[in-house]
Design an enzyme around this catalytic site. Structure first.
Site, PDB file in Angstrom:
ATOM      1  N   THR A   1      -8.524   6.620  -2.012  1.00 46.19           N
ATOM      2  CA  THR A   1      -9.677   6.068  -2.343  1.00 46.19           C
ATOM      3  C   THR A   1     -10.901   7.150  -2.002  1.00 46.19           C
ATOM      4  O   THR A   1     -11.887   7.223  -2.221  1.00 46.19           O
ATOM      5  CB  THR A   1     -10.003   4.887  -1.162  1.00 46.19           C
TER       6      THR A   1
ATOM      7  N   HIS B   1       0.672  -1.413  -0.065  1.00 41.24           N
ATOM      8  CA  HIS B   1      -0.192   0.032  -0.023  1.00 41.24           C
ATOM      9  C   HIS B   1       0.728   1.320   0.151  1.00 41.24           C
ATOM     10  O   HIS B   1       0.369   2.339   0.304  1.00 41.24           O
ATOM     11  CB  HIS B   1      -0.960  -0.046   1.340  1.00 41.24           C
TER      12      HIS B   1
ATOM     13  N   LYS C   1      -8.118  13.648   4.439  1.00 35.65           N
ATOM     14  CA  LYS C   1      -7.138  12.652   4.559  1.00 35.65           C
ATOM     15  C   LYS C   1      -6.188  12.662   5.614  1.00 35.65           C
ATOM     16  O   LYS C   1      -6.173  13.678   6.274  1.00 35.65           O
ATOM     17  CB  LYS C   1      -6.830  12.561   2.964  1.00 35.65           C
ATOM     18  N   ARG C   2      -5.546  11.740   5.960  1.00 35.16           N
ATOM     19  CA  ARG C   2      -4.404  11.725   6.996  1.00 35.16           C
ATOM     20  C   ARG C   2      -3.699  12.975   6.477  1.00 35.16           C
ATOM     21  O   ARG C   2      -3.453  13.433   5.310  1.00 35.16           O
ATOM     22  CB  ARG C   2      -3.521  10.364   6.894  1.00 35.16           C
TER      23      ARG C   2
ATOM     24  N   LYS D   1     -14.579   8.639  -3.772  1.00 34.38           N
ATOM     25  CA  LYS D   1     -15.855   8.845  -2.965  1.00 34.38           C
ATOM     26  C   LYS D   1     -16.296  10.260  -3.386  1.00 34.38           C
ATOM     27  O   LYS D   1     -17.569  10.579  -3.613  1.00 34.38           O
ATOM     28  CB  LYS D   1     -15.509   8.952  -1.357  1.00 34.38           C
TER      29      LYS D   1
ATOM     30  N   LYS E   1       0.989  14.471   1.028  1.00 33.20           N
ATOM     31  CA  LYS E   1      -0.270  14.587   0.652  1.00 33.20           C
ATOM     32  C   LYS E   1      -0.420  16.247   0.234  1.00 33.20           C
ATOM     33  O   LYS E   1      -1.410  16.513  -0.470  1.00 33.20           O
ATOM     34  CB  LYS E   1      -1.208  14.107   1.736  1.00 33.20           C
TER      35      LYS E   1
HETATM   36  C1  26W Z   1       3.222   1.895  11.223  1.00 30.46           C
HETATM   37  C2  26W Z   1       2.935   1.215   9.900  1.00 30.46           C
HETATM   38  C3  26W Z   1       2.042   1.951   9.144  1.00 30.46           C
HETATM   39  C4  26W Z   1       2.747   2.709   7.858  1.00 30.46           C
HETATM   40  C5  26W Z   1       1.803   3.291   6.818  1.00 30.46           C
HETATM   41  C6  26W Z   1       0.965   1.662   8.979  1.00 30.46           C
HETATM   42  C7  26W Z   1      -0.039   2.287   8.225  1.00 30.46           C
HETATM   43  C8  26W Z   1       0.432   3.186   7.161  1.00 30.46           C
HETATM   44  C9  26W Z   1      -0.619   3.785   6.099  1.00 30.46           C
HETATM   45  C10 26W Z   1      -1.483   4.540   7.053  1.00 30.46           C
HETATM   46  C11 26W Z   1      -0.960   3.000   5.553  1.00 30.46           C
HETATM   47  C12 26W Z   1      -2.083   3.250   4.361  1.00 30.46           C
HETATM   48  O1  26W Z   1      -3.116   3.693   4.881  1.00 30.46           O
HETATM   49  N1  26W Z   1      -1.946   3.391   3.121  1.00 30.46           N
HETATM   50  C13 26W Z   1      -2.776   3.909   2.048  1.00 30.46           C
HETATM   51  O2  26W Z   1      -3.787   2.684   1.663  1.00 30.46           O
HETATM   52  C14 26W Z   1      -4.543   3.126   0.803  1.00 30.46           C
HETATM   53  C15 26W Z   1      -5.499   1.863   0.634  1.00 30.46           C
HETATM   54  O3  26W Z   1      -4.573   0.924  -0.338  1.00 30.46           O
HETATM   55  C16 26W Z   1      -4.157   3.930  -0.348  1.00 30.46           C
HETATM   56  O4  26W Z   1      -5.390   4.192  -1.291  1.00 30.46           O
HETATM   57  C17 26W Z   1      -3.506   5.083  -0.025  1.00 30.46           C
HETATM   58  O5  26W Z   1      -2.948   5.635  -1.110  1.00 30.46           O
HETATM   59  C18 26W Z   1      -2.281   4.895   1.054  1.00 30.46           C
HETATM   60  O6  26W Z   1      -1.565   5.697   1.707  1.00 30.46           O
END
Ligand code: 26W
Length: 795
Positions: free
Chosen positions: A629, A333, A521-522, A633, A527
């Site tokens: 995503t 991801h 978004k985060r 939406k 971003k």
């Molecule tokens: C602590 C490890 C870790 C690192 C990164 C945990 C979680 C993350 C992100 C928050 C992972 C994440 O949410 N990625 C997003 O995944 C979505 C679903 O595939 C994509 O649409 C986004 O582009 C991507 O940033």
């Protein structure tokens, strides 16, 4: 008997036995629980039937550290097709359905896209009658609740289980033991039904709660060691307290590693136990199971299944490895190097020595295999699972899986061509793309009833609810002014509703006739919320200089949480809140621009924002956003994308037409070209107005209360830091192009019909972005599972 009457009777019984009160005397929270419990009585029998029908079939399992489910009530009522009846029942007993709905806490067991994707996938699989079980952790606290104080983000615990969770059932008799070198604990399953939309399937989300073997040490207590008496309990429960514990030191890292192994081991034990009920050997294991790893967080599943096979079930290493590789599949991801998981060897050795041994065995086998292909030494190095002192989880996941996928076309291509190119050359057949999707049930049907009804009316069928490609037929109305005007009317209704909600919850009055320009978004540097902020400030200064500037009033809406230890992201939140303060309180601006940063952005808030948006901000640095995503939406609710060529934006504009969206900025190829010679000062000094907004970080325009976060942010753009070059995300370079795209939006928006056409083309071409399509692809191309649609009727 009358259906409503039965539900009401159940609610009354429940409030008597659980709260010792009559229904009428109950608080709104209690009423909400009573209703949900009454509905569970309805759900459990068909849920059990659904479980039976997949008995001899291949099933898929989703291992994910995140599930961003949001609220369940309305979703379940819609999928059960009883929402109207229940609304009418609430009316009969004098309760506002809306209040009941709002009483439910979001199940916010995730950060962002990855967790919400898991939730959309569960909805789609159940709707399409695919056997998909979700496994994860039942965190005691979800992602933190966000408040702003002086513009700074402040985090508080999200005690989502305070009133209990009526949607899950504890299965005490199915608990399993998980062993670490430091001791053993229980994993106790809590099952939540995942109800398909008018389907024959109710799948399960099984979340594990960490508990001690012994809840209370009687002897220690008697010896007056009160802390020691509950130490085992506290240690065990800490494993399941929060999502991604702070890992800035080893103790935090160990806790994260414990979480991963905890839920993975419990899930695999559960799967193997079920398999053994009907099978006497393991040769058909991979024929019956497909296990999807949602990013690398559950990758320890690969050595864990090897451990179970070789050390408990007595299989040979070769046979076990063969089954493992044919069982697992891995989804990547992210391309951000810093997000690719690695674990210090010493932590694995200390906490999971047996697992570490097995990883060493896997790595040796890999090196041997590479040798057989003539790959040695420095060439083999790039594949190592154990590299120096760390374990590369992505390498382990790739080597142990039959399928590796990215989440949008460009992302999968970049994995193949760059980040994972060495692996692609080794196993080209394993690599594939699965462009993400979203469930139209939650993100249109539930959150935008007005538009849903209109679409159904125009199409003269509601089949789009389970086949989103049907939206294409809306294109025939592209020149029908009545239809376009009706669309604009609906958008206005959603904008009015959002304005009311924002006033109530955030205390900010917005002009619902203005353009709603939204970035939710985060919060992350890549971003580029900061690019958006700079543009707003530039607009503000230009408007101050020229009060007669031709501008359509605009409301900039932000929603985002920053990771608690991510100081730069938190600085951007503070900066945007400061800009809001400046702009919103300046009477010279006359309300032409307003800025709102909504507090505690989450799934249930998102459901109100997407339908009301006019502009979808998707402005990540090209090559950084795996998919996105939220962009889908917005599209589905008729908001054109203002975005870069990144992630799924590319596929969105391919479907809806580049002319109907607003694309700007550097592309991946451009960035590769300029990267090494990029000098942000060129733009800082050369682009009119840019210096003024960047300098606002350090010239006293805003006050960061002595924290120094603003100058750190400023330096990150112009000086860089020891871990990155100046302006790593090309904000200054893309500023001018972004401003031009924003100007185009201003100009085009004025022609309401022309604008509506663009929105309409986005809706009509959103079909591809249903998670139903994505799940079909996973089911057919990776999992090899069959749908039971039209087989057995469970209700
Ligand atoms: C602590 C490890 C870790 C690192 C990164 C945990 C979680 C993350 C992100 C928050 C992972 C994440 O949410 N990625 C997003 O995944 C979505 C679903 O595939 C994509 O649409 C986004 O582009 C991507 O940033």
């Amino acid at each position: 008997m009358d259906y409503k009457f039965i539900i009401k009777q159940r609610m009354e019984g429940y409030t008597l036995t659980s709260f010792g009160k009559n229904l009428q005397e109950c608080s709104i929270n209690e009423k909400h629980i009573a209703l949900s419990k009454a509905l569970m009585e309805e759900i459990v029998p068909p849920w059990r039937e659904s479980e039976k029908k997949f008995k001899d079939k291949k099933r898929a399992y989703y291992l994910s550290s995140e599930y961003l489910m949001g609220r369940a009530l309305s979703n379940n009522l819609i999928n059960l097709n009883i929402k109207n009846e229940i609304e009418s029942l609430m009316n009969d007993i004098g309760v506002s359905y809306n209040d009941i709905e709002e009483a439910e806490e979001d199940a916010a067991l995730g950060n962002g896209g990855l967790g919400r994707l898991a939730a959309c996938f569960l909805d789609s699989a159940a709707t399409l009658d695919y056997p998909l079980t979700g496994y994860g952790i039942r965190y005691a606290f979800g992602i933190f609740k966000q408040k702003f104080m002086d513009g700074f983000q402040v985090e508080a615990a999200d005690d989502w289980l305070k009133y209990g969770d009526p949607w899950s059932i504890r299965k005490e008799d199915e608990k399993v033991r998980v062993r670490f070198s430091s001791g053993e604990i229980y994993a106790v399953p809590y099952d939540t039904p995942i109800i398909g939309y008018k389907s024959n399937t109710i799948n399960t989300l099984r979340l594990w709660k960490a508990e001690p073997l012994e809840v209370f040490n009687f002897k220690e207590f008697n010896d007056q060691h009160y802390d020691l008496a509950v130490k085992e309990k506290n240690d065990a429960e800490n494993i399941g307290k929060v999502l991604y514990p702070n890992d800035s030191n080893d103790e935090g890292k160990i806790l994260r590693l414990k979480q991963q192994y905890f839920f993975v081991s419990a899930s695999l034990q559960d799967i193997v136990r079920n398999y053994k009920m009907n099978h006497s050997d393991f040769k058909d294991f991979s024929y019956y199971h497909a296990i999807q790893l949602n990013d690398t967080h559950p990758t320890v599943a690969i050595p864990e299944l090897m451990r179970i096979f070789t050390r408990i079930e007595g299989l040979s290493w070769e046979e076990s490895w063969n089954i493992v590789v044919n069982t697992f599949a891995y989804t990547n991801h992210t391309l951000l190097a810093e997000a690719l998981e690695q674990w210090p060897v010493k932590l694995y050795k200390a906490l999971l020595p047996e697992i570490y041994d097995i990883i060493v065995g896997i790595n040796n086998q890999l090196m041997h295999e590479l040798g057989g292909r003539g790959i040695y030494n420095s060439e083999a190095y790039q594949y190592e699972i154990i590299q120096h002192d760390s374990i590369k989880m992505a390498h382990l996941a790739i080597y142990g899986s039959k399928s590796i996928n990215g989440v949008a076309k460009i992302h999968s291509d970049l994995l193949k061509d760059r980040e994972l190119n060495q692996w692609y050359r080794l196993y080209p057949e394993r690599f594939n793309n699965k462009t993400n999707g979203i469930t139209q049930r939650r993100w249109l049907l539930q959150s935008n009833q007005e538009l849903s009804n209109f679409i159904t009316e125009l199409l003269q069928t509601d089949s789009w609810i389970t086949d989103l490609s049907k939206l294409k037929d809306l294109e025939r109305y592209i020149n029908d002014e009545n239809v376009l005007r009706k669309f604009l009317d609906i958008k206005q209704i959603k904008k009015d509703q959002l304005a009311e909600y924002i006033l109530k919850h955030d205390g900010v009055q917005i002009d619902s006739k203005s353009i709603y320009d939204v970035q939710i978004k985060r919060m992350h540097e890549y971003k580029r919320q900061l690019l958006n902020a700079f543009h707003i400030l530039d607009l503000y200064y230009r408007l101050k200089e020229d009060p007669n500037m031709d501008i359509v009033p605009r409301t900039f809406i932000f929603g985002a949480k920053a990771a608690p230890g991510y100081f730069r992201a938190k600085a951007v939140i503070k900066f945007i809140n400061d800009i809001a303060n400046l702009v919103n309180n300046d009477s010279d601006i006359g309300g032409k621009i307003r800025v709102v940063f909504v507090e505690n952005y989450r799934v249930s808030y998102a459901e109100r924002i997407f339908p009301a948006a006019d502009v979808s901000e998707q402005i990540s640095t090209a090559g950084k956003e795996a998919s996105g995503t939220g962009n889908m939406k917005f599209m589905l609710n008729g908001a054109p994308t203002l975005g870069t060529y990144d992630g799924a934006n590319i596929e969105i504009v391919q479907e809806a037409g580049e002319d109907n969206n607003f694309i700007f900025g550097l592309r991946v190829e451009d960035i590769m070209e300029i990267q090494s010679s990029y000098n942000p000062y060129e733009y800082y000094n050369g682009v009119p107005g840019l210096r003024r907004v960047v300098d606002s970080l350090i010239n006293g325009t805003f006050d960061d209360k002595g924290t120094g976060v603003y100058s750190e942010l400023y330096d990150s753009l112009l000086k860089g830091a020891n871990w990155h070059r100046p302006d790593n995300y090309f904000i200054l370079k893309d500023f001018e192009d972004y401003r031009n795209a924003q100007q185009a939006i201003n100009d085009i928006y004025k022609d309401r019909i022309n604008w509506a056409k663009r929105c309409w083309m986005n809706i009509a071409n959103a079909g591809k972005f249903s998670s139903d399509r994505t799940i079909e692809e996973y089911a057919r191309e990776i999992w090899n599972i069959e749908s039971t649609k039209q087989e057995v009727n469970i209700r």
